[in-house]
Write an enzyme that holds these catalytic residues in place. Structure first.
Site, short mmCIF file in Angstrom:
data_model
loop_
_atom_site.label_atom_id
_atom_site.label_comp_id
_atom_site.label_asym_id
_atom_site.label_seq_id
_atom_site.Cartn_x
_atom_site.Cartn_y
_atom_site.Cartn_z
N ASP A 98 -4.81 1.20 -20.85
CA ASP A 98 -3.67 1.89 -21.03
C ASP A 98 -2.75 2.25 -19.80
O ASP A 98 -2.68 1.00 -19.03
CB ASP A 98 -4.38 3.60 -20.70
CG ASP A 98 -5.22 3.76 -19.43
OD1 ASP A 98 -5.59 2.68 -18.72
OD2 ASP A 98 -4.92 4.99 -18.73
N GLU A 165 -8.01 4.33 -17.82
CA GLU A 165 -8.07 4.44 -16.60
C GLU A 165 -7.10 5.41 -15.77
O GLU A 165 -7.58 5.76 -14.44
CB GLU A 165 -7.76 2.46 -16.22
CG GLU A 165 -7.94 2.36 -14.43
CD GLU A 165 -7.04 2.98 -13.54
OE1 GLU A 165 -7.14 3.55 -12.66
OE2 GLU A 165 -5.77 2.69 -14.13
#
Length: 440
Positions: A98, A165
């Site tokens: 991400d 994350e």
């Protein structure tokens, strides 16, 4: 004691470098032009947490083409790629996918212009300001090189493309989706993260606590509002909230051990709407960082105690006492298995040179990679290491000039990507081969 001696003996068994190590280095260097094209594509097309559909497909397709058995949609958008290669240990390698809600300002020709809406419902630009695009690219090359060198290792390789994350929820989402029930539990977990503090291509290893517990805490401060000209008729929540902010500083300076790093930061203070009105509420938002579970409890319990005590000191009735809310889904501290980490540091130094593999200090940033080993630390040895992404000359010049350089999460962060990807992929490949020696 016997358990520790056996563990030490096992580590000694991994002392030899993998066969044809130079061939691995040469292969990765030859692949770098193509890898940089993948990196630029990922960089230009970043995706926010739990929205990493395109990134996940790129990783899944690459692993599938290399010969891995691939499952997509694990923990919403996660990828699990597994390559079985005979008897031996199970090694898990993770890359996070991400990006961040940041408007890129690097000026790179392939800078991101993407925009989106985050899980918090905020529309903004999107940027790989934490370097996860380098992680994904190195992960793809690791999968390809491991598959092409099956004659050099024996065991089971599990490669994880992890979502979310940045919000600390991706690892737990994959575990809740049955990661270690549907696939083997690892003997070793490995990952790397790019670093803005280390020179490009330098590997940093921190044994023990490497990254912190990260808690988000809200304090709703109540009061009795009124006219600014008649404060005696009110209970001013701004004064109360200010007292709480100041008192919170003593948690770290006077209650936490100086040998147990802690951080309590008030990042947001909202109250009032007009010059001459005393509001009836104030809202504080805190980030709280710690390492041990005991330290975390000390800080959170202290925040609750201080908020209530300051409310009493201000003469508030019980029904108007400050309300402390701790977000239940917090990022837990990342723990690198100490003996394993030091052994791997020695291995990296033997391969890359002592000037390119160093022991680093802990940081108070958060990272949910530790979730993959947290439940069974006696069985699973874990290491996340740093790979430097800033030219040494730039670091040296900044030190001479007293200049602060942009770091991770900055809209100006632009790592020297080829050095991060090349070093990260090589370190992951040779580590995995070392941990899964070929059965002769």
């Amino acid at each position: 004691m016997k358990h520790h001696l056996l563990a030490a003996a096992a580590l000694v068994a991994f002392s030899a470098a993998p066969a044809r190590a130079d061939a691995i280095h040469d292969r990765i260097q030859a692949d770098l032009p193509g890898l940089m094209e993948i990196y630029k594509d990922l960089h230009q097309n970043p995706e926010l947490s739990f929205q990493e559909h395109r990134s996940a497909k790129i990783m899944a397709d690459a692993a599938r083409a290399a010969g891995f058995d691939v499952t997509e949609g694990v923990g919403k958008t996660g990828v699990v790629a597994i390559l079985r290669n005979g008897p031996g240990p199970v090694v898990l390698i993770r890359a996070d996918m991400d990006a961040l809600p940041v408007v890129e300002q690097t000026g790179l020709p392939y800078a991101s212009k993407a925009r989106g809406v985050s899980t918090a419902g905020v529309e903004s630009g999107i940027m790989h300001a934490c370097g996860h695009d380098t992680h994904m690219t190195a992960w793809i090359e690791t999968a390809r090189v491991m598959a092409a060198n099956k004659d050099k290792w024996s065991g089971t390789l599990i490669m994880i493309g992890q979502p979310a994350e940045e919000v600390g929820l991706g690892a737990s989402a994959m575990l809740e989706d049955g990661l270690f029930k549907r696939w083997p539990k690892p003997d070793y977990t490995l990952a790397f993260h790019d670093s803005a503090d280390l020179a490009s291509g330098t590997i940093g290893v921190r044994p023990g606590f490497a990254l912190a517990n990260v808690d988000s805490v809200d304090i709703e401060v109540h009061g009795v509002g009124g006219h600014g000209a008649y404060p005696n008729l009110t209970k001013d929540p701004i004064v109360l909230a200010s007292a709480i902010v100041m008192r919170l500083q003593t948690l770290v300076s006077r209650e936490a051990s100086p040998f147990d790093p802690s951080v309590v930061t008030v990042g947001s203070f909202h109250a009032g709407a007009k010059h001459n009105i005393i509001s009836d509420s104030a809202h504080l938002q805190l980030t709280v960082r710690s390492y041990s579970d005991e330290s975390r409890s000390l800080l959170i319990d202290g925040i609750k105690r201080i908020a209530h005590a300051e409310g009493e000191a201000s003469g508030l009735p019980e029904e108007l006492m400050p309300v402390v809310t701790v977000e239940p889904n917090y990022t837990k501290a990342t723990w690198n298995t100490p003996a394993f980490s030091m052994d791997m540091l020695g291995f990296f130094q033997a391969r890359f040179g002592k000037d390119r593999a160093v022991e680093t200090g802990p940081v108070m940033a958060g990272e949910d990679f530790g979730e993959f080993s947290r439940s069974d630390r006696d069985h699973t040895k874990s290491l996340i290491f740093w790979v430097g992404g800033r030219p040494a000359s730039v670091i040296d010049e900044a030190k001479r000039a007293g200049k602060v350089l942009p770091g991770l999460h900055s809209p100006f962060w632009a790592p020297e990507a080829d050095k991060v990807i090349g070093t990260g992929a090589e370190a992951l490949v040779v580590s995995a081969i070392r941990l899964m020696p070929k059965k002769r």
